[in-house]
Design an enzyme around this catalytic site. Structure first.
Site, PDB file in Angstrom:
ATOM      1  N   ILE A  41       0.818  -1.222   0.000  1.00  0.00           N
ATOM      2  CA  ILE A  41       0.000   0.000   0.000  1.00  0.00           C
ATOM      3  C   ILE A  41       0.848   1.268   0.000  1.00  0.00           C
ATOM      4  O   ILE A  41       0.374   2.330  -0.381  1.00  0.00           O
ATOM      5  CB  ILE A  41      -0.980  -0.016   1.192  1.00  0.00           C
ATOM      6  CG1 ILE A  41      -1.889  -1.246   1.104  1.00  0.00           C
ATOM      7  CG2 ILE A  41      -1.822   1.240   1.242  1.00  0.00           C
ATOM      8  CD1 ILE A  41      -2.672  -1.373  -0.189  1.00  0.00           C
ATOM      9  N   HIS A  97      -2.470  -4.237  11.236  1.00  0.00           N
ATOM     10  CA  HIS A  97      -2.532  -3.694  12.591  1.00  0.00           C
ATOM     11  C   HIS A  97      -2.119  -4.724  13.632  1.00  0.00           C
ATOM     12  O   HIS A  97      -1.979  -4.395  14.804  1.00  0.00           O
ATOM     13  CB  HIS A  97      -3.942  -3.175  12.887  1.00  0.00           C
ATOM     14  CG  HIS A  97      -4.377  -2.109  11.921  1.00  0.00           C
ATOM     15  ND1 HIS A  97      -5.111  -2.392  10.788  1.00  0.00           N
ATOM     16  CD2 HIS A  97      -4.156  -0.777  11.890  1.00  0.00           C
ATOM     17  CE1 HIS A  97      -5.325  -1.276  10.110  1.00  0.00           C
ATOM     18  NE2 HIS A  97      -4.761  -0.282  10.760  1.00  0.00           N
TER      19      HIS A  97
END
EC number: 2.1.1.14
Length: 754
Positions: A431, A694
């Site tokens: 990303i 995360h």
């Protein structure tokens, strides 16, 4: 009927982020719980005194939270998920932190409560969890303890309590599905008990927050308010408190409630105070939120004086902040690096308290003369050259519909891009960001503080980019990124390179838990004096024959994650940023960068609270993105990335962005988000995130392969990309290497079976 002033809440973290440091020290085992509790007591005492010294009449108590005020309310009600509960059913500070951070009482990992945005702000709350047949009881007396603290210090206080209907509205059902409104009758006895305890302490007024009333609620939810407040009446006086938008759409419901006052947000709402006042019971207090709790601008007090003076004497009036000052930095006086002109335009939380005092004094005396001098800087700002840029205004006025259109439709562009890049099936990419190591952060800090000259800084950054490119080539990724070693924050970095932005030293606001952010401030027309990302993108491309993505933060996200101007529309600001970044796209393209990603994680966050206002917002938000991207040629591939998103109700707008590839966060939802794209028949390419960045957990090849197969049941495989959920900035290199290696292997397996 003297006007009383009050705040709806005050920042918790401390001027030097003392709460954050104490929390993290406690979590790391470097401080005792008593040391943490002492920091909390000191901060509360200081903040009450600061508000009092600034002239606030009625101080909020209960606005302080160790992690989040919604989570505090959950503990007050004894609403603790089973996975976080102590064996004996007791509730303590560690229980609260376990819910927020994800731990079981044994210390083993256990899923944290879900976190989501607090209405349309950049603050996050911990989502309450509800189960069928759940029991509630008063188990956490933090509010009562803090009221005792404030009373012992001699303060005149107004306890703050999140209202029962909004609390239920904010939560989610877990396990067997049922109507969470059915729990209202079970939580009301706890609220009654709390109000009884406050009555015993001699409290006159309680601020009971029902911001859900600023929404366009269904009849089912509106009908819940009357029985709720019928049950809560008769003890202390209740100030029904709303904020973030107007409440006129729900006024009939509000008028019927047995409360003694109403607070409305006149900054963000469209309500006319005089019209609304005429419709409310004459014996109610009307509290007017006139000082913006969500921005940093000095108020035009003279303007407020003129608007409000006709109401004085017509009923009991209070003046307040529009919402809690939680969303504002604490003290402007410590900002020594801002020049005097810009500084004169701002007001932080302490200064906003002083504004309330000034305005209430002027209205009580009937003399607004003192307000003229105070308001002069914000009025002089209108003609400042720091604010107005003729070239930007001319360029904005010259925009045509064609400027937001790519040369050709996606199907034509896709052919050109396939021919240019010749990527394999299931192309792999990331990303944007790679781990921000201690070395990288130290390099940036040394440069920022003058310990490192520009040449040595660039040499250091170039080395980190070189390493990131080499890592990606070793892993076998198909489309590479430069890793963003030079960027501290995805918004701040661009703000530092665009005219129209300024930055504070201590303008910290809480995002969630111990995380604080320091948003840039947009003070004037936005333009790009020179290229921002081209140097490093071009260098990174020179290190590889594989395509290198240029990485930009999109105009809507930059707007949403900054303190915006108040003198022009959000649409105007977004389009100014879009024009600046449009030039960046053109320069990247000219430098040979064939794939450009424009991140818009905040697109959905910017939605207005009233659904009836969505279409207008989405029209200009989509147009800003297209204005940013449409300068690209057919064979330049435009990517966008979105995270934390629910797409089904805005799919038309997602498609209208006309990005060639959209990457989204789907691993935590087990690809459920793709249902929206399948049902809509989304025409372009999609990269559903195959693992949750995360978490430090490394997903297996089999797990990611299974997710991708699931994705291929909904989206044609020839239009699927393979990527993580989000950027890898917060991860370490060991788990990043392993996770990406597994991801590449999963893609290779799928190619072999096609």
């Amino acid at each position: 009927m003297a006007i009383v002033n009050h705040t709806l809440g005050f920042p918790r973290v401390g001027l030097r982020r003392e709460l954050k440091k104490a929390q993290e020290s406690y979590w790391a085992g470097n401080a005792t719980q008593e040391e943490l509790l002492t920091v909390g007591r000191e901060l509360r005492a200081r903040h009450w005194q600061q508000q009092k010294d600034a002239g606030v009449d009625l101080l909020p108590v209960g606005d302080f939270a160790w992690y989040d005020h919604v989570l505090t309310t959950s503990l007050l009600l004894g609403n603790v998920p089973a996975r976080h509960q102590n064996e004996d059913g007791s509730v303590d500070l560690d229980t609260l932190f376990r819910i927020g951070r994800g731990r079981a009482p044994t210390g083993q990992p256990a899923a944290a409560a879900e976190m989501t945005k607090w209405f349309n702000t950049n603050y996050h709350y911990m989502v309450p969890e509800f189960t069928k047949g759940q029991q509630f009881k008063l188990t956490w007396t933090q509010l009562l303890d803090e009221v005792d603290e404030a009373l012992a210090l001699g303060h005149k206080v107004k306890p703050v309590l999140l209202g029962p209907v909004t609390y239920l509205w904010l939560g989610k059902v877990k396990g067997e599905q049922f109507d969470r409104l059915s729990l209202l009758q079970d939580i009301l006895p706890v609220y009654q008990q709390v109000l009884a305890e406050l009555t015993k302490r001699g409290i006159e007024w309680v601020q009971i927050d029902e911001p859900a009333l600023a929404l366009e609620l269904s009849q089912e939810w509106l009908a819940a308010f009357k029985p709720a407040y019928d049950a809560l009446q008769g003890q202390v006086k209740l100030l029904l408190t709303t904020y973030f938008d107007s409440v006129s759409q729900n006024l009939e419901t509000i008028k019927a409630l047995p409360v003694q006052g109403l607070h409305i947000d006149l900054v963000h709402g469209k309500d006319d105070a005089a019209t609304l006042s005429a419709q409310l019971p004459a014996n109610w207090v009307l509290s007017l939120g006139v000082i913006n709790g969500r921005n940093v601008w000095r108020a035009d007090l003279s303007n407020w004086f003129e608007r409000l003076q006709p109401l004085v004497g017509t009923r009991d009036l209070w003046l307040g902040s529009s919402c809690s000052l939680l969303h504002s930095p604490i003290d402007l006086s410590v900002e020594v690096r801002l020049d005097d002109e810009v500084k004169s335009w701002f007001a932080f939380a302490i200064q906003k308290c002083a504004e309330l005092s000034l305005l209430s004094q002027a209205l009580n005396s009937g003399n607004g003369q003192a307000l003229e001098a105070y308001s002069a800087p914000i009025r002089a700002r209108r003609t400042s050259t720091r604010v107005n840029n003729v070239a930007v205004a001319q360029r904005l006025a010259a925009i045509t519909a064609q400027d937001s259109q790519r040369q050709n439709v996606y199907s034509v562009r896709a052919d050109a891009q396939r021919e240019r890049f010749n990527l394999p099936a299931w192309p792999t990419t990331t990303i944007g960001s790679f781990p921000q190591t201690t070395e990288i952060r130290g390099l940036r800090l040394d440069f920022k503080q003058g310990r490192l000259d520009g040449n040595n800084y660039r040499t250091g950054i170039a080395e980190h980019i070189k390493q990131a490119v080499a890592e990606q080539e070793r892993l076998g990724l198909d489309v590479l990124v430069h890793g963003e070693a030079e960027r501290n924050d995805m918004v701040e970095y661009f703000g530092e390179h665009l005219d129209g932005f300024v930055f504070t030293q201590n303008g910290w606001v809480q995002s969630y838990g111990s995380r604080c952010v320091k948003p840039p401030v947009i003070i004037g027309d936005v333009s790009r004096p020179e290229a921002i990302t081209v140097e490093w993108a071009k260098y990174a491309q020179s290190l590889t024959d594989k395509p290198m993505k240029g990485m930009l933060t999109g105009p809507v996200t930059i707007l949403c994650w900054s303190f915006p101007r108040e003198d022009v529309t959000r649409e105007t600001i977004a389009k100014q940023i879009a024009l600046a970044l449009r030039d960046e796209v053109a320069d990247l393209e000219a430098a040979g960068i064939g794939i450009i990603q424009i991140d818009e994680p905040a697109l959905r966050e910017g939605l207005p609270l009233h659904r009836s206002d969505w279409d207008a917002y989405l029209a200009w938000a989509v147009d800003a993105f297209r204005l940013n991207a449409a300068v690209a040629k057919d064979d330049t591939q435009i990517h966008t990335h979105m995270c934390y998103c629910e797409f089904n109700d805005i799919m038309d707008s997602i498609a209208a962005l006309d990005a060639d590839v959209i990457t989204i966060e789907t691993s935590r939802s087990d690809m459920e988000l793709l249902e929206s794209f399948e049902e809509f028949e989304y025409p372009n390419e999609i990269g559903p995130g195959v693992y949750d960045i995360h978490s430090p957990n490394v997903p297996s090849v089999e797990w990611m392969e299974a997710l991708l197969k699931k994705a291929a049941q909904r989206i044609p495989a020839e239009r699927l990309w393979v990527n993580p959920d989000c950027g890898l900035k917060t991860r370490g290199w060991p788990e990043t290497r392993q996770a990406l290696a597994n991801m590449v292997q999963a893609a290779q397996r799928l190619r072999e079976t096609q």
